[in-house]
Every structure is written in C-alpha cells, then in structure tokens.
Design a protein around this motif. Structure first.
Motif, mmCIF file in Angstrom:
data_model
loop_
_atom_site.group_PDB
_atom_site.id
_atom_site.type_symbol
_atom_site.label_atom_id
_atom_site.label_comp_id
_atom_site.label_asym_id
_atom_site.label_seq_id
_atom_site.Cartn_x
_atom_site.Cartn_y
_atom_site.Cartn_z
ATOM 1 N N SER A 133 0.831 -1.207 0.000
ATOM 2 C CA SER A 133 0.000 0.000 0.000
ATOM 3 C C SER A 133 0.864 1.255 0.000
ATOM 4 O O SER A 133 1.968 1.279 0.554
ATOM 5 C CB SER A 133 -0.913 0.024 1.226
ATOM 6 O OG SER A 133 -0.150 0.184 2.400
ATOM 7 N N ASP A 134 0.336 2.301 -0.614
ATOM 8 C CA ASP A 134 1.036 3.587 -0.614
ATOM 9 C C ASP A 134 1.159 4.144 0.805
ATOM 10 O O ASP A 134 2.174 4.756 1.152
ATOM 11 C CB ASP A 134 0.292 4.594 -1.502
ATOM 12 C CG ASP A 134 0.435 4.285 -2.984
ATOM 13 O OD1 ASP A 134 1.406 3.594 -3.344
ATOM 14 O OD2 ASP A 134 -0.425 4.731 -3.761
ATOM 15 N N ARG A 135 0.117 3.939 1.625
ATOM 16 C CA ARG A 135 0.146 4.465 2.991
ATOM 17 C C ARG A 135 1.311 3.872 3.773
ATOM 18 O O ARG A 135 2.033 4.581 4.479
ATOM 19 C CB ARG A 135 -1.179 4.172 3.700
ATOM 20 C CG ARG A 135 -2.288 5.135 3.345
ATOM 21 C CD ARG A 135 -3.476 4.988 4.256
ATOM 22 N NE ARG A 135 -4.308 3.844 3.908
ATOM 23 C CZ ARG A 135 -5.386 3.476 4.581
ATOM 24 N NH1 ARG A 135 -5.758 4.144 5.661
ATOM 25 N NH2 ARG A 135 -6.103 2.446 4.195
ATOM 26 N N ALA A 136 1.470 2.558 3.681
ATOM 27 C CA ALA A 136 2.565 1.906 4.399
ATOM 28 C C ALA A 136 3.912 2.323 3.833
ATOM 29 O O ALA A 136 4.875 2.536 4.576
ATOM 30 C CB ALA A 136 2.407 0.388 4.337
ATOM 31 N N ARG A 137 3.996 2.460 2.510
ATOM 32 C CA ARG A 137 5.257 2.861 1.890
ATOM 33 C C ARG A 137 5.701 4.229 2.381
ATOM 34 O O ARG A 137 6.878 4.459 2.699
ATOM 35 C CB ARG A 137 5.120 2.845 0.360
ATOM 36 C CG ARG A 137 5.847 1.688 -0.307
ATOM 37 C CD ARG A 137 5.933 1.863 -1.820
ATOM 38 N NE ARG A 137 4.626 2.108 -2.425
ATOM 39 C CZ ARG A 137 3.778 1.137 -2.783
ATOM 40 N NH1 ARG A 137 4.094 -0.125 -2.565
ATOM 41 N NH2 ARG A 137 2.634 1.453 -3.351
ATOM 42 N N ARG A 138 4.746 5.174 2.400
ATOM 43 C CA ARG A 138 5.093 6.534 2.850
ATOM 44 C C ARG A 138 5.551 6.528 4.305
ATOM 45 O O ARG A 138 6.526 7.198 4.663
ATOM 46 C CB ARG A 138 3.880 7.460 2.688
ATOM 47 C CG ARG A 138 3.546 7.799 1.251
ATOM 48 C CD ARG A 138 2.584 8.979 1.174
ATOM 49 N NE ARG A 138 1.319 8.694 1.850
ATOM 50 C CZ ARG A 138 0.250 8.181 1.245
ATOM 51 N NH1 ARG A 138 0.292 7.878 -0.041
ATOM 52 N NH2 ARG A 138 -0.873 7.969 1.936
ATOM 53 N N PHE A 139 4.857 5.778 5.142
ATOM 54 C CA PHE A 139 5.220 5.710 6.565
ATOM 55 C C PHE A 139 6.610 5.105 6.744
ATOM 56 O O PHE A 139 7.468 5.652 7.449
ATOM 57 C CB PHE A 139 4.184 4.874 7.321
ATOM 58 C CG PHE A 139 4.538 4.570 8.743
ATOM 59 C CD1 PHE A 139 4.383 5.527 9.735
ATOM 60 C CD2 PHE A 139 5.056 3.321 9.085
ATOM 61 C CE1 PHE A 139 4.721 5.247 11.054
ATOM 62 C CE2 PHE A 139 5.391 3.037 10.400
ATOM 63 C CZ PHE A 139 5.225 4.002 11.388
ATOM 64 N N LEU A 140 6.857 3.984 6.082
ATOM 65 C CA LEU A 140 8.135 3.291 6.264
ATOM 66 C C LEU A 140 9.295 4.078 5.652
ATOM 67 O O LEU A 140 10.413 4.044 6.178
ATOM 68 C CB LEU A 140 8.061 1.890 5.651
ATOM 69 C CG LEU A 140 7.144 0.932 6.428
ATOM 70 C CD1 LEU A 140 6.842 -0.321 5.616
ATOM 71 C CD2 LEU A 140 7.772 0.562 7.770
#
Length: 256
Positions: free
Chosen positions: A244-251
C-alpha cells in the motif's frame, strides 16, 4: 454459541486472541473501522503505524480497557464482550505493559510485584515473593527487591512493570509502546526482555516504533492507519515490500 465458562473445555485453542469486525469511536471520532484479526499461540505481532492511527486503541480493546462500540473480542475462544463473561478472570490471562511504568511509588519492587497475586490470587506472601524473585532474575534485576521505584532507572522500572505483569501468569502479553518514554541507551535492555519472552513462546502483541524489533523478533507485522489494518504479514515483506502507498510513505519516513 460461545461457552464463556472459565472451566469450559477449550481443546487447547490455537487462536489466542480474535477480533471480529471491531469498531470503536469516541463521539464523532471513529478510531477503529471494522478490524478483524486472529493471533495464534506463540505469535509475536508487532503493530506499527502513524500516531493516531488506532494502534493503542486496538490493544486496549483486546482486554476491554476500551470497550468496542461494536464487534466481538475473544480470548482463547471466549467472548469477553459478552456481559456474561467473568471479565476480571479473563484479564488475568492477558498481561499489559504501558508506555508509563505505572508502578506504585510508595511500594518496594517486591511489594509492587506481589500485591496483586496476594490480593487477587490469594497466594501466601512467601510463595508470591519466591515467584517474584524468579521473575526479577529473569528480567535481570536480582538484588533490586527492596528498591523503591524512584531509585531505579526508566529501563529498570519498565522491566519491573513487565515482571509484575508476568506475576499473574498470563497467556498473552500486550505491550503499548513500552520503550517510547525511555532514553535511547535504556531501550535495549527492555527489548532484550521482550526478546526472551518471545523466545520462550509467549504470545505477544506489541505496539512499537522499534522497526528492528519488529523485523528481528516479530513473526508478523501489522500496519494500521485510519483505524484499519492496511498491511498484515511477514515482517520482511511488510517492512521492505509493502503493498500500500500508505505503508510505503510511513516506512520511508521511519526507516530513512
């Protein structure tokens, strides 16, 4: 129909914690949105995600420190959201350690550890103290039995808090950002205790910002954002190849 008697046969359940379509809101603020989750015996689940995403609320719903607005929470097959369930008895099976140590400041380390087991489990003082001494040795605090909390470092106080939870002989341990209040040099000693618990087979859910712990100790990582489980899987996959984009941005931020 779920049998909520503590002495009901459970056939040695594999699923230790289960959330079924759990929603939680505070007024107009929706914190959890239909979370479903099953944690098997021996799982070490690292729960990660941005602040305000619902991580701590999820953890607090597991032992009903926060009661879900709707949905079910089952511990070893017993529905603890059912009013007929003996909630206090179930909570003894689920230990929880918080970001703040929550030790009784006026009690010594040994008394902090033995108070609940003497009052709730009706253990004799000597039996409770023997158990406490074994647990203090386990968390590396032999010789601190008579110390007062304010004489201990933050890392030592958090290890006492873990030992105190273990006094109730829980089947599941919950950790809510237990290293966040510690100075960086003290984080390792607490994580070492958590690693030892994981190695011993303890079922654990840990809300954490320690990505190294999630990768090395967890057998599963859950990423929560916006009150939803966005990613759930093997730590190596979730942390290095999130879908997911959300997880990518967070990580990208926390691993930079």
């Amino acid at each position: 129909m779920t049998d909520n008697r503590l002495d009901a046969p459970t056939n040695d359940p594999v699923v230790m914690v289960e959330l079924r379509d759990v929603h939680k809101q505070f007024g107009d603020n929706v914190v959890l949105r239909g979370v479903s989750l099953a944690v098997n015996r021996g799982d070490v689940v690292a729960v990660i995600g941005p602040s305000g995403g619902g991580k701590s609320t999820l953890l607090r719903c597991v032992n009903l420190l926060e009661r879900p607005t709707s949905g079910q929470v089952l511990i070893e097959g017993m529905d603890i959201t059912d009013p007929a369930t003996d909630l206090n008895a179930i909570r003894r099976r689920v230990g929880m350690v918080f970001q703040q140590f929550n030790l009784f400041p006026h009690l010594s380390v040994i008394d902090n550890l033995t108070l609940a087991s003497r009052k709730l489990l009706k253990k004799e003082r000597r039996v409770a103290e023997d158990h406490a001494e074994q647990l203090l040795a386990r968390v590396g605090l032999t010789g601190k039995e008579g110390s007062m909390p304010h004489h201990l470092s933050g890392g030592q106080q958090q290890r006492v808090a873990i030992a105190r939870s273990l006094m109730m002989e829980p089947h599941v341990m919950l950790f809510d950002e237990v290293t966040s209040a510690l100075d960086p040099e003290l984080v390792g000693e607490v994580l070492d205790v958590m690693r030892e618990l994981a190695d011993s087979g303890m079922t654990m859910l840990a809300v954490t910002h320690e990505m190294g712990f999630a990768r090395e100790v967890g057998n599963r990582v859950i990423f929560i954002d916006g009150g939803e489980i966005v990613e759930d899987g093997d730590p190596r996959m979730v942390l290095t190849e999130p879908t997911s984009d959300r997880a990518r941005r967070f990580l990208n931020k926390v691993l930079a």
